[in-house]
Design an enzyme around this catalytic site. Structure first.
Site, PDB file in Angstrom:
ATOM      1  CB  CYS A  45      -0.902   0.145   1.237  1.00  0.00           C
ATOM      2  SG  CYS A  45      -1.947  -1.369   1.367  1.00  0.00           S
TER       3      CYS A  45
HETATM    4  C1  BEZ Z   1       0.523  -4.633   1.872  1.00  0.00           C
HETATM    5  O1  BEZ Z   1       0.219  -3.592   1.770  1.00  0.00           O
HETATM    6  O2  BEZ Z   1       1.662  -4.799   1.770  1.00  0.00           O
HETATM    7  C2  BEZ Z   1      -0.410  -5.586   2.419  1.00  0.00           C
HETATM    8  C3  BEZ Z   1      -1.482  -5.208   3.187  1.00  0.00           C
HETATM    9  C4  BEZ Z   1      -2.376  -6.211   3.603  1.00  0.00           C
HETATM   10  C5  BEZ Z   1      -2.280  -7.523   3.507  1.00  0.00           C
HETATM   11  C6  BEZ Z   1      -1.019  -7.880   2.729  1.00  0.00           C
HETATM   12  C7  BEZ Z   1      -0.296  -6.977   2.194  1.00  0.00           C
END
Ligand code: BEZ
Length: 211
Positions: A45
């Site tokens: 994210c």
């Molecule tokens: C991420 O943004 O890396 C992420 C967020 C939630 C679950 C898995 C990955």
């Protein structure tokens, strides 16, 4: 609720990193890119939100406004923006909805319980100036989106909205486009003065009309 292509995008009022806003008022006459992400302070994210911020000008040039959603609070988003700025070289420059009550997430079907029970997955809704949903994308949490692809499909949608054309496989801005089979050859010659190549009666290519 499942939102399908052609549906009216639901309006909402929500707290965001840029204050309380009504979605429709925020969009005005613009196209909208509404996207959800699973959680603040997570790696994928962080890279995505930085990239959307870096490309904001390209969306503005296309009369499109960005708005993100997650089920974390606005306060959390604000804290995280500093990390985005530090690691991605640019902080949030578009509103990010704090959706702790999941109002927007549920309205747009952004929670897919078999993928993640407690948070939104990575959805993208492209909404036209008429507030109709023009495109949806859904990615799992562990796959980051390609912002270049979102700009590419926005270009394709906007050309389709202005001319009677479709875009072929792997099309990018500047490539030839396909004339709608509903248009006769005679009408096509008037409508597309740059001419066209008919590979088949139903497969006619013409230079991109707005280039
Ligand atoms: C991420 O943004 O890396 C992420 C967020 C939630 C679950 C898995 C990955």
């Amino acid at each position: 609720m499942t939102i399908q292509l052609g549906d009216t995008a639901p309006d909402f009022t929500a707290e965001t990193t840029e204050g309380r806003l009504s979605f429709y008022d925020y969009l005005g006459e613009s196209w909208g890119i509404l996207f959800s992400h699973p959680a603040d302070f997570t790696p994928v994210c962080t890279t995505e939100l930085g990239e959307f911020a870096r490309r904001k000008e390209q969306f503005t040039e296309r009369n499109a406004k960005l708005i993100g959603v997650s089920v974390d609070s606005v306060e959390s988003h604000r804290g995280w923006s500093a990390d985005i700025a530090e690691t991605q070289g640019i902080g949030l420059n578009y509103p990010l909805v704090g959706d702790e009550e999941r109002t927007v997430a549920n309205l747009y079907g952004m929670i897919h319980p078999k993928a993640i029970e407690t948070a939104t997955v990575r959805t993208v809704f492209i909404i036209g100036p008429d507030k109709k949903v023009k495109l949806t994308l859904t990615y799992p949490a562990n796959v980051g989106r390609n912002v270049e692809e979102i700009i590419r499909v926005l270009d394709a949608l906007q050309i389709g909205a202005h001319y009677s054309v479709s875009t072929p496989v792997n099309w990018t801005d500047g490539d030839d486009v396909i004339i709608s089979p509903a248009i006769s050859d005679d009408d096509a010659m008037i409508k597309f003065p740059k001419g066209f190549t008919a590979l088949k009666p139903y497969l006619r290519l013409t230079p991109q009309p707005n280039k």
